[in-house]
Write a protein that holds these residues in place. Structure first.
Motif, short mmCIF file in Angstrom:
data_model
loop_
_atom_site.label_atom_id
_atom_site.label_comp_id
_atom_site.label_asym_id
_atom_site.label_seq_id
_atom_site.Cartn_x
_atom_site.Cartn_y
_atom_site.Cartn_z
N HIS A 206 18.14 -13.80 -4.16
CA HIS A 206 17.08 -14.75 -3.22
C HIS A 206 15.10 -14.49 -3.16
O HIS A 206 14.68 -13.75 -3.90
CB HIS A 206 16.92 -13.40 -1.74
N PRO A 207 14.43 -15.40 -2.92
CA PRO A 207 13.28 -15.23 -3.60
C PRO A 207 11.76 -15.04 -2.45
O PRO A 207 10.62 -15.37 -2.73
CB PRO A 207 12.64 -17.46 -3.90
N THR A 208 12.86 -14.38 -1.16
CA THR A 208 11.75 -14.19 -0.26
C THR A 208 10.65 -12.86 -0.48
O THR A 208 10.75 -12.46 -1.98
CB THR A 208 12.55 -13.48 1.23
N PHE A 209 9.32 -12.98 0.32
CA PHE A 209 7.52 -11.91 -0.14
C PHE A 209 8.68 -10.14 0.14
O PHE A 209 9.33 -10.76 1.55
CB PHE A 209 6.39 -12.21 0.49
N PHE A 210 8.46 -9.44 -0.21
CA PHE A 210 9.00 -8.53 -0.05
C PHE A 210 7.61 -7.49 0.11
O PHE A 210 7.08 -7.26 -0.99
CB PHE A 210 9.99 -7.65 -1.11
N LEU A 211 7.57 -7.70 1.59
CA LEU A 211 5.94 -6.83 1.54
C LEU A 211 6.25 -5.10 2.40
O LEU A 211 7.22 -4.82 3.30
CB LEU A 211 5.88 -7.19 3.11
N VAL A 212 5.85 -4.43 2.19
CA VAL A 212 5.84 -2.99 2.46
C VAL A 212 4.48 -2.21 2.74
O VAL A 212 3.33 -2.04 2.33
CB VAL A 212 6.69 -2.62 1.61
N ASP A 213 4.70 -2.06 3.94
CA ASP A 213 4.51 -0.73 5.01
C ASP A 213 4.20 0.38 4.65
O ASP A 213 4.85 1.10 4.35
CB ASP A 213 3.92 -0.83 6.67
N MET B 257 1.50 3.28 4.42
CA MET B 257 0.27 3.92 5.39
C MET B 257 0.58 5.15 5.16
O MET B 257 -0.37 5.87 4.86
CB MET B 257 0.30 2.98 6.45
N SER B 258 1.36 5.77 5.61
CA SER B 258 1.81 7.31 5.68
C SER B 258 2.54 7.45 4.58
O SER B 258 2.34 8.93 4.03
CB SER B 258 2.51 7.52 6.57
N SER B 259 2.42 6.48 3.18
CA SER B 259 3.69 6.99 2.02
C SER B 259 2.71 7.04 1.01
O SER B 259 2.96 7.55 -0.07
CB SER B 259 4.98 6.68 2.52
N ILE B 260 1.65 5.88 0.69
CA ILE B 260 1.17 5.76 -0.80
C ILE B 260 0.51 6.63 -0.67
O ILE B 260 -0.17 6.55 0.18
CB ILE B 260 0.62 4.07 -0.85
N CYS B 261 1.03 7.54 -1.83
CA CYS B 261 -0.38 8.56 -2.57
C CYS B 261 0.50 9.81 -1.68
O CYS B 261 -0.06 11.24 -2.49
CB CYS B 261 -1.40 8.92 -1.53
N ALA B 262 1.70 10.06 -0.73
CA ALA B 262 2.36 11.16 -0.27
C ALA B 262 3.34 11.18 -1.42
O ALA B 262 4.31 12.11 -0.83
CB ALA B 262 2.01 11.11 0.70
N ALA C 181 1.98 -4.50 -1.33
CA ALA C 181 1.89 -3.19 -0.31
C ALA C 181 0.70 -2.83 0.05
O ALA C 181 -0.23 -3.40 -0.75
CB ALA C 181 2.42 -1.97 -1.26
N LEU C 182 0.39 -2.18 0.75
CA LEU C 182 -0.45 -1.73 1.46
C LEU C 182 -0.89 -0.30 2.01
O LEU C 182 0.55 0.31 2.30
CB LEU C 182 -1.08 -2.88 2.61
N THR C 183 -1.98 0.32 2.51
CA THR C 183 -1.70 1.82 2.74
C THR C 183 -3.35 1.79 3.06
O THR C 183 -4.40 0.17 3.39
CB THR C 183 -1.96 2.38 1.85
N GLY C 184 -4.19 2.48 3.66
CA GLY C 184 -5.51 3.08 4.22
C GLY C 184 -5.75 4.13 3.71
O GLY C 184 -5.66 4.84 3.31
N CYS D 278 -2.38 -4.35 -2.89
CA CYS D 278 -1.50 -5.07 -3.79
C CYS D 278 -0.87 -6.21 -3.64
O CYS D 278 0.25 -5.18 -3.51
CB CYS D 278 -1.09 -3.17 -4.16
N ALA D 279 -1.20 -7.14 -3.88
CA ALA D 279 -0.44 -7.73 -4.33
C ALA D 279 0.52 -8.37 -6.33
O ALA D 279 -0.47 -8.16 -6.69
CB ALA D 279 -1.54 -9.30 -3.65
N SER D 280 1.39 -9.12 -6.23
CA SER D 280 1.98 -8.98 -6.76
C SER D 280 1.64 -10.16 -7.72
O SER D 280 0.91 -11.32 -7.08
CB SER D 280 3.51 -9.11 -6.91
N PRO D 281 1.86 -10.51 -8.49
CA PRO D 281 1.18 -11.91 -9.16
C PRO D 281 1.78 -13.14 -8.29
O PRO D 281 2.05 -13.96 -8.23
CB PRO D 281 1.85 -12.24 -10.61
N LYS D 282 3.28 -12.92 -7.97
CA LYS D 282 3.88 -14.33 -7.32
C LYS D 282 3.40 -14.19 -5.60
O LYS D 282 3.87 -15.11 -5.32
CB LYS D 282 5.50 -13.21 -6.48
N ALA D 283 3.05 -13.74 -5.06
CA ALA D 283 2.57 -13.46 -4.03
C ALA D 283 0.68 -13.72 -3.65
O ALA D 283 0.62 -14.55 -3.50
CB ALA D 283 2.20 -11.39 -3.39
#
Length: 237
Positions: free
Chosen positions: A168-175, A177-182, A195-198, A213-218
């Protein structure tokens, strides 16, 4: 009470923003930079390269936006998708609910997969929805890595395996916020497109920077030619 005042310090006891670490506070105790100076652009380039480390990416492009987490959500959605696009999203707590509400208000067609709060995303339902691989009606799968309201962490590697299984070629988007770096996060290895964080969460910085952060596909937006363009998007939030 959210705040307790002791010894002249404002202590926060909320999911975010978190307390800023002493080394960060000391580093902030300096004059403004001359934004026209060449040292600022040099510093920014180094900073963006360093940001790649928190996403564990060699191919992704990071963005730092003057906004909150809500603004980072919006940016990820409106720069990769168009109104009316079908999005599969998982409702497992308050923050995933808020992200779903945002998508609905900017006119995405949100296919909600709901689980009891305290449980993880129902990936069996995702698998059943992914069988539309030939029609490609699903333009994005959106998931919260760690649901702040319940503390439940989803398995992103499994989400990617399901999408790959059905090609499936769908985009995979991830929140994140409370996890990246943790928590361990691997945007390249897990095939995450955005993927995104704050700044105010695990980075323990002042509020006000949305980090994506965006992949080349995005960045190539492969669905852009088949979806209705989003001209001059203005937020309704």
């Amino acid at each position: 009470m959210d705040n307790v005042y002791a010894l002249g310090r404002n202590h926060l006891f909320v999911p975010g923003p978190v307390n800023i670490l002493e080394p960060v506070l000391r580093a902030m105790n300096r004059n403004n930079e001359d934004y026209g100076s060449p040292t600022v652009s040099a510093m920014t380039k180094v900073l963006l390269e360093d940001v790649k480390n928190i996403f564990k990416t060699a191919t992704g492009t990071p963005f730092m936006i003057s906004t909150t987490g809500t603004g980072a959500w919006e940016s990820a959605l409106t720069n990769t998708l168009s109104p009316g696009d079908r999005i599969v999203s998982f409702l497992i707590g308050q923050f995933s609910l808020l992200w779903i509400d945002q998508r609905q208000r900017v006119n995405f067609n949100v296919d909600v997969v709901e689980s009891e709060w305290g449980q993880g995303a129902n990936l069996d339902i995702q698998a059943s929805k992914s069988v539309d691989a030939t029609a490609h009606t699903i333009k994005a799968v959106c998931i919260v890595y760690n649901e702040t309201a319940t503390g439940v962490t989803n398995n992103l590697a499994t989400v990617r395996k399901i999408l790959d299984h059905y090609r499936h070629p769908t985009f995979f988007l991830v929140d994140g916020m409370s996890s990246i770096c943790a928590l361990d996060f691997r945007i390249d290895e897990w095939g995450v497109d955005v993927a995104l964080t704050g700044s105010q969460k695990a980075l323990s910085l002042p509020t006000g920077i949305g980090i994506a952060c965006a992949s080349p596909k995005a960045l190539s937006c492969p669905f852009g030619t088949s979806s209705t363009p989003n001209p001059g998007y203005v937020s309704s939030i």
